[in-house]
Design a protein around this motif. Structure first.
Motif, short mmCIF file in Angstrom:
data_model
loop_
_atom_site.label_atom_id
_atom_site.label_comp_id
_atom_site.label_asym_id
_atom_site.label_seq_id
_atom_site.Cartn_x
_atom_site.Cartn_y
_atom_site.Cartn_z
N THR A 144 53.69 133.26 8.49
CA THR A 144 53.51 132.35 9.58
C THR A 144 54.27 132.83 10.96
O THR A 144 55.69 132.96 10.68
CB THR A 144 53.81 131.16 9.13
OG1 THR A 144 52.94 130.50 8.23
CG2 THR A 144 53.60 130.13 10.57
N VAL A 145 53.73 132.97 11.93
CA VAL A 145 54.38 133.19 13.05
C VAL A 145 54.32 131.84 13.95
O VAL A 145 53.20 131.82 14.54
CB VAL A 145 53.87 134.65 14.06
CG1 VAL A 145 54.44 135.02 15.23
CG2 VAL A 145 53.86 135.82 13.07
N GLY A 146 55.59 131.39 13.96
CA GLY A 146 55.61 129.92 14.55
C GLY A 146 55.89 129.91 15.91
O GLY A 146 56.27 128.64 16.35
N SER A 147 56.42 130.96 16.55
CA SER A 147 56.86 130.57 17.98
C SER A 147 56.20 131.37 18.97
O SER A 147 56.79 132.31 19.80
CB SER A 147 58.23 131.04 17.71
OG SER A 147 58.61 132.50 17.42
N ILE A 148 55.05 131.42 19.13
CA ILE A 148 54.02 132.12 20.13
C ILE A 148 53.95 131.04 21.27
O ILE A 148 53.55 130.13 21.40
CB ILE A 148 52.69 132.44 19.68
CG1 ILE A 148 52.88 133.36 18.33
CG2 ILE A 148 51.93 133.14 20.81
CD1 ILE A 148 51.51 133.54 17.65
N VAL A 149 54.54 131.53 22.49
CA VAL A 149 54.74 131.09 23.53
C VAL A 149 53.92 131.63 24.90
O VAL A 149 54.24 132.65 25.17
CB VAL A 149 56.13 130.63 24.30
CG1 VAL A 149 55.94 129.69 25.61
CG2 VAL A 149 56.82 129.74 23.15
N ILE A 150 52.74 130.76 25.36
CA ILE A 150 52.01 131.70 26.35
C ILE A 150 51.90 130.93 27.59
O ILE A 150 51.54 129.81 27.81
CB ILE A 150 50.44 131.84 25.77
CG1 ILE A 150 50.41 132.49 24.33
CG2 ILE A 150 49.67 132.41 26.78
CD1 ILE A 150 49.15 132.03 23.68
#
Length: 190
Positions: A144-150
Motif C-alpha cells: 500500500t502506498v498511502g500518501s499520494i497528495v495531488i
C-alpha cells in the motif's frame, strides 16, 4: 505544498483549543464532507504489468523469476479546495522458475500521477523483498502506498482530471518482451 501542523500540549491545550488549535475538530468536520467528484482513475501500465526474468534465451526452461500486478485499488478524499489525498493498494503474484538461484528476489514498481494521459506530475519507485517459502514456486504480496497528495487548482478541479499509473520497473529487454505479445508455451503433457 507545505503543511503546517499545530501541536497543542499540556495545560495550554485547552486554551489553544478554544482559540483555534482545534485540529481534531477541523479534521472531524472535513472528514464528514463528501468528495465533489470521483477519485482519479487508477490503471496498470500495459507494458509494465508483468515481468519475466530469463537466464538466457526466452524459453520456459530459462525462466528465473516472474512478477505480475494482479489487482490495484484506490481510495481518495478531498473537499473544498484541499488537495486530493489518495492511497493505492497493489496486489502482486510472483513465480520462481527452473533457473531461480535463490528463495528471495527484489521487485521494484512505480506509482505515478498524471494529468489525464498527459504530463507526469510525480513518480516514485518502491522495492519489495519477495520470499518464496520452502519449495514453493509462487508467492503473493500486497503493498500500500498511502500518501499520494495531488494538488488541485481550485475546488472545481475533480479527481477525474488525474490518473494514478502503476507498473513494474522493467529493463528495456523486459518491456520489449511484453510488447512483442510473446507468452511462455508450456510443453504438451500428452
Amino acid at each position: 505544498m507545505t503543511r503546517l501542523i499545530k501541536i497543542c500540549t499540556g495545560t495550554l491545550a485547552l486554551a489553544a483549543f478554544l482559540t483555534g488549535c482545534s485540529s481534531l475538530a477541523d479534521w472531524r468536520d472535513s472528514a464528514n464532507k463528501e468528495n465533489p467528484a470521483p477519485c482519479p482513475n487508477v490503471i496498470v501500465l500495459q507494458d509494465a504489468g508483468r515481468m519475466v526474468q530469463f537466464s538466457g534465451e526466452p524459453t520456459l526452461e530459462n525462466v528465473a523469476y516472474t512478477a505480475e500486478i494482479t489487482n490495484v485499488q484506490t481510495t481518495c478524499r478531498y473537499y473544498d479546495d484541499a488537495p486530493i489525498e489518495a492511497a493505492v493498494e497493489v496486489d502482486f503474484a510472483f513465480g520462481r522458475g527452473p533457473q531461480a538461484t535463490a528463495n528471495t528476489m527484489d521487485v521494484s514498481y512505480f506509482v505515478a500521477v498524471t494529468r489525464m494521459d498527459r504530463d507526469v506530475i510525480a513518480k516514485e519507485e518502491f522495492t519489495l523483498p519477495v520470499r518464496f517459502r520452502g519449495d514453493s514456486a509462487t508467492a503473493t504480496l500486497s503493498d500500500t502506498v498511502g500518501s499520494i497528495v495531488i494538488p488541485r487548482k481550485d475546488s472545481s478541479t475533480s479527481g477525474t482530471n488525474f490518473e494514478i499509473v502503476v507498473g513494474l520497473a522493467l529493463t528495456r529487454e523486459q518491456v520489449l518482451y511484453n510488447r512483442s505479445g510473446q507468452s511462455l508455451k508450456f510443453p504438451d503433457l500428452d
